[in-house]
Motif scaffolding. Structure first.
Motif, PDB file in Angstrom:
ATOM      1  N   UNK A 171       0.774  -1.225   0.000  1.00 14.94           N
ATOM      2  CA  UNK A 171       0.000   0.000   0.000  1.00 14.94           C
ATOM      3  C   UNK A 171       0.807   1.278   0.000  1.00 14.94           C
ATOM      4  N   UNK A 172       2.040   1.239  -0.492  1.00 16.53           N
ATOM      5  CA  UNK A 172       2.899   2.426  -0.512  1.00 16.53           C
ATOM      6  C   UNK A 172       2.600   3.293  -1.740  1.00 16.53           C
ATOM      7  N   UNK A 173       3.033   4.566  -1.691  1.00 17.44           N
ATOM      8  CA  UNK A 173       3.005   5.378  -2.899  1.00 17.44           C
ATOM      9  C   UNK A 173       4.288   5.118  -3.688  1.00 17.44           C
ATOM     10  N   UNK A 174       4.386   5.716  -4.895  1.00 19.98           N
ATOM     11  CA  UNK A 174       5.529   5.438  -5.765  1.00 19.98           C
ATOM     12  C   UNK A 174       6.862   5.824  -5.117  1.00 19.98           C
ATOM     13  N   UNK A 175       6.904   6.979  -4.470  1.00 18.26           N
ATOM     14  CA  UNK A 175       8.161   7.443  -3.887  1.00 18.26           C
ATOM     15  C   UNK A 175       8.644   6.502  -2.787  1.00 18.26           C
ATOM     16  N   UNK A 176       7.747   6.154  -1.856  1.00 15.10           N
ATOM     17  CA  UNK A 176       8.130   5.250  -0.764  1.00 15.10           C
ATOM     18  C   UNK A 176       8.400   3.833  -1.283  1.00 15.10           C
ATOM     19  N   UNK A 177       7.638   3.427  -2.313  1.00 12.87           N
ATOM     20  CA  UNK A 177       7.864   2.104  -2.904  1.00 12.87           C
ATOM     21  C   UNK A 177       9.250   2.036  -3.549  1.00 12.87           C
ATOM     22  N   UNK A 178       9.640   3.098  -4.255  1.00  7.20           N
ATOM     23  CA  UNK A 178      10.954   3.127  -4.899  1.00  7.20           C
ATOM     24  C   UNK A 178      12.069   3.105  -3.868  1.00  7.20           C
ATOM     25  N   UNK A 179      11.895   3.870  -2.788  1.00 12.09           N
ATOM     26  CA  UNK A 179      12.917   3.920  -1.741  1.00 12.09           C
ATOM     27  C   UNK A 179      13.104   2.554  -1.089  1.00 12.09           C
ATOM     28  N   UNK A 180      12.010   1.905  -0.741  1.00 11.55           N
ATOM     29  CA  UNK A 180      12.096   0.586  -0.111  1.00 11.55           C
ATOM     30  C   UNK A 180      12.607  -0.470  -1.087  1.00 11.55           C
ATOM     31  N   UNK A 181      12.212  -0.342  -2.353  1.00 16.39           N
ATOM     32  CA  UNK A 181      12.667  -1.303  -3.363  1.00 16.39           C
ATOM     33  C   UNK A 181      14.178  -1.271  -3.505  1.00 16.39           C
ATOM     34  N   UNK A 182      14.760  -0.076  -3.412  1.00 21.15           N
ATOM     35  CA  UNK A 182      16.223   0.038  -3.525  1.00 21.15           C
ATOM     36  C   UNK A 182      16.928  -0.768  -2.445  1.00 21.15           C
ATOM     37  N   UNK A 183      16.425  -0.703  -1.227  1.00 17.78           N
ATOM     38  CA  UNK A 183      17.073  -1.400  -0.120  1.00 17.78           C
ATOM     39  C   UNK A 183      16.992  -2.921  -0.299  1.00 17.78           C
ATOM     40  N   UNK A 184      15.831  -3.410  -0.703  1.00 14.36           N
ATOM     41  CA  UNK A 184      15.681  -4.855  -0.917  1.00 14.36           C
ATOM     42  C   UNK A 184      16.505  -5.303  -2.114  1.00 14.36           C
ATOM     43  N   UNK A 185      16.541  -4.457  -3.154  1.00 13.01           N
ATOM     44  CA  UNK A 185      17.324  -4.781  -4.344  1.00 13.01           C
ATOM     45  C   UNK A 185      18.816  -4.867  -4.043  1.00 13.01           C
ATOM     46  N   UNK A 186      19.274  -4.064  -3.081  1.00  9.84           N
ATOM     47  CA  UNK A 186      20.668  -4.172  -2.635  1.00  9.84           C
ATOM     48  C   UNK A 186      20.967  -5.583  -2.142  1.00  9.84           C
ATOM     49  N   UNK A 187      20.051  -6.105  -1.352  1.00 10.26           N
ATOM     50  CA  UNK A 187      20.257  -7.440  -0.782  1.00 10.26           C
ATOM     51  C   UNK A 187      20.227  -8.520  -1.857  1.00 10.26           C
ATOM     52  N   UNK A 188      19.294  -8.400  -2.827  1.00 13.96           N
ATOM     53  CA  UNK A 188      19.226  -9.415  -3.880  1.00 13.96           C
ATOM     54  C   UNK A 188      20.478  -9.372  -4.757  1.00 13.96           C
ATOM     55  N   UNK A 189      20.934  -8.160  -5.080  1.00 20.45           N
ATOM     56  CA  UNK A 189      22.163  -8.040  -5.879  1.00 20.45           C
ATOM     57  C   UNK A 189      23.367  -8.619  -5.153  1.00 20.45           C
TER      58      UNK A 189
END
Length: 255
Positions: A171-189
């Motif tokens: 239920x996030x907006x685009x800005x908060x979704x992008x910010x959180x996605x970056x952190x999780x993407x760090x872990x997957x990378x």
């Protein structure tokens, strides 16, 4: 390697870092360019090498978001700790099994996503859900495992899928979704990088210059996204998802 190859790869890395910082999907530029310009190398070596600049750009983008966007660190800690082994497992699976069977499924999913995002004008424009802590954690675990596996096993569009998951499920907006996605993407990378280092699949003479360019693109892209806000990110999101859709359509029908 010809003298023009590395500059072109670095240019692609910069563009990928910028796009990835805004809404994910930088691999749509970086990965094809790597495969085209480095045809004599094994695919696993190319993919492994490109994970380093992807991690670098995401790191710089994440830092910019951290300065401006409030994050739920307890939730993110759970997601990142689970995303790391999930991506490692996905990359391990890739060394044994072809991922081609997934592409027709993703083609349908992405087509529906483009139509829905275009039709629903307020998609990702504001935070909509007030979830209990237990529900948030359950959703976070599911997102981390599934998309972590996806990133290790297939890769392109991972950042965009994370953004969608944070909007639709959390239920996030685009800005908060992008910010959180970056952190999780760090872990997957990072999970994938660990496997590729272990397998000796990274060419550091290519990875490091690309990493510097990707980081610059990530830094700039995050600053633009934060300043422009949700409407700008939504437009970029549609462009990147359509690009991902075309990429999988090519793989399914013409490759």
């Amino acid at each position: 390697m010809d003298s023009y190859v590395l500059p072109l790869l670095c240019l692609a890395a910069f563009a990928a870092g910028f796009i990835d910082a805004v809404v994910g999907g930088g691999g749509l530029i970086q990965t094809p360019m790597g495969l085209i310009l480095l045809p004599s190398l094994p695919v696993s070596t190319v993919i492994g090498t490109l994970k380093v600049p992807a991690f670098s750009g995401t790191s710089f983008a994440a830092y910019q978001y951290l300065k401006k966007v409030t994050l739920n660190w307890k939730l993110l800690a759970i997601m990142m700790l689970l995303a790391f082994p999930s991506a490692f497992l996905g990359s391990t699976l890739l060394t044994y099994v072809s991922n081609d069977f997934m592409k027709p499924v993703l083609l349908v999913v992405l087509s529906l996503l483009v139509v829905y995002t275009f039709a629903k004008k307020n998609f990702g424009q504001h935070i909509e859900k007030n979830q209990s802590t237990r529900t948030q954690i359950a959703n976070a675990v599911g997102i981390s495992f599934v998309i972590g596996m996806y990133d290790g096993f297939i890769g392109p569009g991972t950042g965009s899928f994370l953004v969608v998951a944070f909007i639709v499920i959390m239920g996030f907006d685009f800005l908060h979704a992008s910010a959180n996605a970056k952190m999780v993407n760090l872990a997957t990378n990072f999970g994938s990088i660990c496997l590729f280092i272990y397998k000796g699949k990274i060419i550091w003479a290519i990875a490091l210059p690309m990493a510097a360019c990707n980081a610059l693109g990530g830094w700039l892209g995050a600053k633009v996204a934060i300043n422009k806000g949700n409407s700008f990110i939504r437009i970029f999101f549609l462009i990147v998802v359509i690009g991902t859709l075309l990429r999988f359509a090519y793989d399914v029908f013409w490759k």
